[in-house]
Write a protein that holds these residues in place. Sequence first.
Motif, PDB file in Angstrom:
ATOM      1  N   UNK A   1     -41.821 -17.826 -23.171  1.00 24.31           N
ATOM      2  CA  UNK A   1     -42.598 -18.905 -22.573  1.00 24.31           C
ATOM      3  C   UNK A   1     -41.945 -19.492 -21.329  1.00 24.31           C
ATOM      4  N   UNK A   2     -40.847 -18.876 -20.877  1.00 26.61           N
ATOM      5  CA  UNK A   2     -40.095 -19.422 -19.749  1.00 26.61           C
ATOM      6  C   UNK A   2     -40.802 -19.301 -18.416  1.00 26.61           C
ATOM      7  N   UNK A   3     -41.933 -18.560 -18.387  1.00 29.38           N
ATOM      8  CA  UNK A   3     -42.644 -18.388 -17.123  1.00 29.38           C
ATOM      9  C   UNK A   3     -44.010 -19.068 -17.162  1.00 29.38           C
ATOM     10  N   UNK A   4     -44.288 -19.851 -18.219  1.00 25.07           N
ATOM     11  CA  UNK A   4     -45.615 -20.461 -18.375  1.00 25.07           C
ATOM     12  C   UNK A   4     -45.973 -21.358 -17.196  1.00 25.07           C
ATOM     13  N   UNK A   5     -44.983 -22.144 -16.750  1.00 26.48           N
ATOM     14  CA  UNK A   5     -45.250 -23.089 -15.653  1.00 26.48           C
ATOM     15  C   UNK A   5     -45.676 -22.325 -14.406  1.00 26.48           C
ATOM     16  N   UNK A   6     -45.022 -21.191 -14.172  1.00 29.21           N
ATOM     17  CA  UNK A   6     -45.332 -20.390 -12.994  1.00 29.21           C
ATOM     18  C   UNK A   6     -46.774 -19.886 -13.070  1.00 29.21           C
ATOM     19  N   UNK A   7     -47.166 -19.420 -14.244  1.00 30.07           N
ATOM     20  CA  UNK A   7     -48.518 -18.873 -14.389  1.00 30.07           C
ATOM     21  C   UNK A   7     -49.568 -19.958 -14.199  1.00 30.07           C
ATOM     22  N   UNK A   8     -49.273 -21.168 -14.720  1.00 25.98           N
ATOM     23  CA  UNK A   8     -50.204 -22.276 -14.520  1.00 25.98           C
ATOM     24  C   UNK A   8     -50.413 -22.545 -13.030  1.00 25.98           C
ATOM     25  N   UNK A   9     -49.319 -22.543 -12.294  1.00 22.32           N
ATOM     26  CA  UNK A   9     -49.425 -22.794 -10.850  1.00 22.32           C
ATOM     27  C   UNK A   9     -50.189 -21.692 -10.133  1.00 22.32           C
ATOM     28  N   UNK A  10     -49.956 -20.455 -10.567  1.00 26.39           N
ATOM     29  CA  UNK A  10     -50.682 -19.345  -9.954  1.00 26.39           C
ATOM     30  C   UNK A  10     -52.176 -19.541 -10.132  1.00 26.39           C
ATOM     31  N   UNK A  11     -52.561 -19.928 -11.349  1.00 29.22           N
ATOM     32  CA  UNK A  11     -53.972 -20.164 -11.632  1.00 29.22           C
ATOM     33  C   UNK A  11     -54.547 -21.251 -10.731  1.00 29.22           C
ATOM     34  N   UNK A  12     -53.779 -22.340 -10.605  1.00 30.73           N
ATOM     35  CA  UNK A  12     -54.231 -23.445  -9.763  1.00 30.73           C
ATOM     36  C   UNK A  12     -54.369 -22.999  -8.315  1.00 30.73           C
ATOM     37  N   UNK A  13     -53.364 -22.297  -7.856  1.00 29.46           N
ATOM     38  CA  UNK A  13     -53.306 -21.902  -6.456  1.00 29.46           C
ATOM     39  C   UNK A  13     -54.465 -20.982  -6.103  1.00 29.46           C
TER      40      UNK A  13
END
Lengths: 622, 74, 81
Positions: free
Chosen positions: A158-170
Amino acid sequence: MSAAESRIALIGLPNCGKTALFNRVTGSRQKVANYPGVTVERKEGYHRSASGRRYRLLDLPGTYSLTPTTLDEAITRDVALGRLASEPRPDTIVLVADATHLPLSLRLALEVKRLGLPMIVALNMTDLARKRGYSIDRERLSKELGAPVVETIAVARGGADALIRYLDELSSETTTLTPNSEWREPSAEDVQQTHIEATRILAACGYREPARSDFMTSVDRFLLHPFFGLLVLGVLLFFVFQAVFSWASLPMDLIDAGVAALGEWVRGSMPDGPLRSLLADGIIAGVGSVIVFLPQIIILFAFILALEDSGYLPRAAYLLDRVMGSVGLSGRAFIPLLSSFACAIPGIMATRTIPSVRDRLATIMVAPLMTCSARLPVYALLIAAFIPDRDLGGFNLQGLVLFALYFAGVAGALLVAWTLKKFRGGNDTHLLMLELPDYQWPRLGNLAYGLWERARLFLGRAGGIILALMVVLWFLSTYPAPPVGATGAPIEYSFAGQLGRALAVVLAPIGFNWQISVALIPGLAAREVAVGALGTVYALSGDETAVSTALSSVIASQWSLATGLALLAWYVFAPQCLATLAVVKRETNSWRYPLIMTVYLFGLAYLAAFATYRLALWFSVG
Amino acid sequence: MMTMHHDVWQQLIVALLVIGSSVYVFWTVSGLSWRLRFIRAAHRTLPPLRGRLDRLRHRLESPPGCSACRSCSK
Amino acid sequence: MGDVGQTPRTLSGLKAGESAVVERVDADDLLARRLLEIGFYPGAKVELVASMWPADDPVAIRVGGATFALRRQEAERVKIR
């Protein structure tokens, strides 16, 4: 390109944990290939986020800047600029920044920012950095950079969850940045400016540098010391080879016994016929005698992987740089040469990180002299057969001989490199400029995974190419059947027997009998097959009782010591691997170098075996 | 007679294994140009397998990492 | 340039454990740019961790939170004060 798919490229410094992050996001959905025309590895993976969006991730080679010094780094620049015809320009760049080592990453981020592509900065290894007292105002950093900044821990679930959330937003935003088409290579002045800017930003964000304990610096002082450092390196390598022999003996005996029992069982429960012979003499005797060496390979790689994880390997490169430089090799050649101890193929491919073409060629030419793991079974078999298992001044004699063989390979490589240097003359400058990363405890999970990969690869080869070769070899050694009234063992009349006899004419001066000559041929496809081939040849020519005893005791009783030693010397040099030659051809894009390599390696092998054989004969008589 | 029977079966299985292994060894050891030649020969001699062979050739010839192959209808 | 007539010191003149500050990296070639990129920019603090016998080649240098191994000809490009 469907609207729901976006292309993400990962850019970062070497050792920033970029690949770990890539693996975390894409899991097993990866594809590894080459960029067309060049031999730089292209790693692509996929991720489907919870929102259903699909991402294509590209793991670009690590680099300090967009000004390339190697083939790998040039690819990173070209992909980021959209200069590669085969690779559409990425929609978003994820800049992976090592939080324990922020200033250089930040400078790279400023350089990448100028490309004008949407960028997300992933602060990686924040767990480690925080433990060492790092802190930074992430909001402020994001404002200063004009790019979202997220924290990732690539090694944690789960260490990359924040990154994926941002990708989705972006990607759900519709703002389209226009890529800057007027990019030009930064000058020295520009690089200094980005440093100044990075320093300013870090100060503005209240950056607290993670502390590096003085202890680590003292460790480095000791391990990099000209005398103690080399001493530690020597002792370490020595210990590894001792362990390979003394720790592996129990599991090896167990596997040996299991293989023998299986052979007996097949022999006892099947009616006599060709299938029984194929199974018992060809497959079980052949493949079995290769699988026995799994424990030794696992032990060797446990050490290599642990050293790699700990960050010690580049230090070894530093310690040995003088030696490398004096024979005309680049300091960067150390890591490719070290990977060649696993197998020359990844080693040769790793030479892409060497900037100069000549240095790269020299490294490629000597890489096959590093003792690859496929040679270990051959060495181990011969050592077990001919070298007594006794103590010599507190050391295991067999381990000592193995160490000496590895050393002979290295010495041979240095000699060849030195000769090459004399041949081409000139006074090249060789670059080192190698980062010595902070020490880390090897991660157990990582280690286990690496070992599992190794074991799978080894067993996969045993079940694939080695098995197939054993079947073919069994056929060649069984047919044609001996004429009626023949007195010798049937194998002597077979194709393989005849071929072996023909080859033995050439190989007799170096002490090889026809059985060895037969075994050398399938060894061209995979070195360790030579061991299996000997297993098959002796299984077919021996009587029933000889078969159930281990191969090492069979050859110990049938060969002279001189022959055994000559075969060891042969294997230090012999180019017994077609796959390596094929890779050399691919990497150098010409037949010239694989041909030179074949000729010089055969020449060296023949000379070494000849000298060893004659000397051993002379000593045993005298 | 029974042993004779056994023998024929054994020989058949052995023959298949040996042929299969030889093809596998050849395939593993050979490079791309030989593989393509091999496929062309098989194309002529084994018409029922043509569809499969064409796909294989296509896969071998296309540049690695080409995303078109993934999305094309198989 | 304080000391007239004296050649400026370079990284390879440092003793083990000694610190200094980078003054400049000469020229604008690939090597110079790479040295700058990995942190040897004017004003950066450096510390020599270890150097190999003989002739201090190569050296291990701490700069900006990282450690780099440099060969002599690389280390000599970085002038220090």
